[in-house]
Design a protein around this motif. Structure first.
Motif, short mmCIF file in Angstrom:
data_model
loop_
_atom_site.label_atom_id
_atom_site.label_comp_id
_atom_site.label_asym_id
_atom_site.label_seq_id
_atom_site.Cartn_x
_atom_site.Cartn_y
_atom_site.Cartn_z
N TRP A 22 -9.26 5.06 -4.10
CA TRP A 22 -8.39 4.67 -2.99
C TRP A 22 -7.51 3.49 -3.42
CZ3 TRP A 22 -9.22 0.62 1.10
CH2 TRP A 22 -8.19 0.65 2.04
N SER A 47 0.85 -1.20 0.00
CA SER A 47 0.00 0.00 0.00
C SER A 47 0.89 1.25 0.00
CB SER A 47 -0.90 0.00 1.24
OG SER A 47 -1.39 1.30 1.46
N LYS A 100 -10.74 -2.28 5.42
CA LYS A 100 -9.90 -2.85 4.36
C LYS A 100 -10.09 -4.37 4.32
CE LYS A 100 -5.62 -1.25 3.49
NZ LYS A 100 -4.18 -1.03 3.75
N GLY A 150 -3.23 8.73 6.35
CA GLY A 150 -4.69 8.84 6.23
C GLY A 150 -5.36 8.45 7.52
N LYS A 156 -11.99 6.03 11.10
CA LYS A 156 -11.89 7.47 10.80
C LYS A 156 -12.79 8.28 11.72
CE LYS A 156 -9.59 5.82 7.30
NZ LYS A 156 -8.25 5.96 6.84
N ARG A 164 -1.51 14.04 -2.92
CA ARG A 164 -2.49 14.04 -1.83
C ARG A 164 -1.84 14.47 -0.53
NH1 ARG A 164 -5.08 8.88 1.21
NH2 ARG A 164 -3.17 9.23 2.42
N ASN A 209 -11.72 9.25 -0.77
CA ASN A 209 -10.29 9.32 -0.59
C ASN A 209 -9.69 8.95 -1.94
OD1 ASN A 209 -7.62 8.97 0.08
ND2 ASN A 209 -7.93 7.23 1.45
N THR A 253 0.21 4.35 0.43
CA THR A 253 -0.09 5.32 1.50
C THR A 253 0.59 4.89 2.79
OG1 THR A 253 -2.17 4.12 1.72
CG2 THR A 253 -2.27 6.23 0.60
N LEU A 254 0.45 3.60 3.09
CA LEU A 254 1.10 3.09 4.31
C LEU A 254 2.62 3.18 4.17
CD1 LEU A 254 -1.06 -0.08 5.17
CD2 LEU A 254 -1.17 2.19 6.21
#
Ligand code: PMP
Ligand code: GLU
Length: 397
Positions: A124, A13, A100, A38, A237, A372, A174, A15-16
């Motif tokens: 996403w 991932s 997820k 995120g 979130k 982002r 997202n 983002t991670l």
């Protein structure tokens, strides 16, 4: 060793990965302005933590039913009924280790070789990779920034083939922060009914909405729509609980039972302690969410105004979630001291290495024009980070 082909189809991932890089730099004492993560920077509310402590003390530390404890499934059923007028039985609700994981169970239960899943772009990061992991093909539906990333149902219809299984919706989205209005949802529901599509509605940001907007789940548009919609959500979130790993899915019984069977043979139940905590979050957490979202709103205005003041950058005001998704195409093709900035990934690398600012490039979201920035970070970081971005962009020639 010869690995399964599916393992070679995906990447970690992004983002991670960027969040991990930024955290590792910070741990080495580097002063990073981190816009990659995120996840809310707020702490989990105290009553939620207290429920977890009580669960530990009471010895609630054993396996639970694989699909989740009755108390939590009932809290989810009550929430969906109170907020969206939806009615589900327990067998239609599955609690998993984060949204997820809910999406992954769904992909495993639904998709096989030859199947197609329609994904609106930008998307996403995990939607496409989870599709590939299950031997199916992601079909990308372009949207336009000028139209607020709205889905055109005619363009969508043109992508439908006999192999199309489902379309995935993510409102608020997202990375764009865009939301779908009711008319769009009605058109999509009509299309799904007419063309026999499953709707996957990822509503993880439903409570992070601005300007008084209220969330409408597409499943709430009628029982025949609910019958072909899987609602995906979780506590990460809305209640600042990303590390607790509780997500859920609600939808058609046969599909949800298949997902529950997959879960019972793969992960078993999500963490018992987190489940007890999630009950309290769902039942009593909304005052906390409101306070957090009011703060996100303040930050949203500052970050978007600062970004729009930078030459070569234009940024839409997000109506939900906590991401700014500026268009940086005006900066691409310029020169830095280490070479040409040709892509958002080049720009993100330049920002991280030269200015210690962590952002996620647009490519893994399906965009070659954007980066982002999460504004779920302190105002101090936002101001410091925007000063650095300004300096970084001014140095490009
Ligand atoms: N959907 C979207 C759109 C997300 O941004 C995230 C955040 N990672 C998730 C699902 C999954 O969230 P989680 O697994 O923490 O519940
Ligand atoms: N949803 C978050 C993000 O997009 C968490 C990272 C992830 O799960 O990939 O940054």
């Amino acid at each position: 060793m010869k690995l399964a082909a599916r393992a070679g189809r995906i990447t970690p991932s992004p983002t991670l990965a960027m969040a991990a890089t930024a955290k590792a730099m910070a741990a080495r004492g580097i002063d990073v302005a981190d816009f990659s993560s995120g996840e809310p920077d707020f702490d989990t509310p105290e009553p939620v933590k207290a429920a977890a402590e009580a669960a530990i003390r009471a010895g609630f530390t054993k396996y639970t039913p694989s699909s989740g404890i009755d108390e939590l499934r009932q809290a989810i059923i009550d929430k969906l009924h109170a907020e969206q007028g939806l009615r589900y039985e327990k067998s239609q609700v599955l609690v998993s280790c984060g949204a997820k994981h809910s999406l992954y169970n769904l992909a495993e239960a639904l998709l096989e070789a030859g199947d197609e899943l329609i994904i609106p772009v930008p998307y996403w990061v995990s939607y496409a990779d989870q599709t590939l992991l299950n031997d199916a093909t992601p079909i990308f539906l372009p949207t336009r920034e000028e139209n607020g990333y709205a889905i055109d149902s005619h363009e969508l219809e043109r992508l439908i083939t006999p192999r199309t299984k489902a379309i995935i919706l993510n409102s608020p989205c997202n990375p764009t922060g865009a939301t779908y209005d009711r008319t769009t949802l009605e058109r999509l529901a009509e299309l799904a009914l007419r063309r026999d599509l499953l709707l996957i509605s990822d509503e993880i940001y439903e409570k992070v909405l601005y300007d008084g907007a209220r969330h409408t789940s597409i499943a709430s548009l009628g029982p025949e729509v609910a019958a072909r919609t899987v609602v995906i959500n979780g506590v990460s979130k809305a209640y600042a609980m990303t590390g607790w790993r509780i997500g859920y899915a609600a939808g058609p019984k046969d599909l949800l039972i298949a997902m529950a069977n997959i879960q019972s043979q793969s992960t078993s139940n999500p963490c018992s302690i987190s489940q007890k905590a999630a009950v309290v979050a769902l039942r009593d957490g909304d005052a906390f969410t409101k306070t957090m979202v009011a703060e996100f709103d303040r930050r949203r205005r500052v970050i978007v105004e600062r970004l729009n003041a930078m030459p070569g950058v234009r940024c839409r005001m997000p109506s939900g979630a906590f991401y700014a998704f500026p268009n940086v195409s005006g900066l691409l093709g310029r020169q830095s001291s280490s070479g040409t900035i040709a892509t958002p990934t080049d720009l993100a690398t330049y920002l991280l290495q030269g200015f210690q600012v962590a952002v996620v490039p647009g490519e893994p979201f399906g965009s070659t024009q954007h980066i982002r920035l999460s504004y779920a970070t302190s105002m101090e970081t936002i101001v410091r980070g925007m000063d650095r971005l300004d300096a970084a962009f001014k140095q490009l020639t």
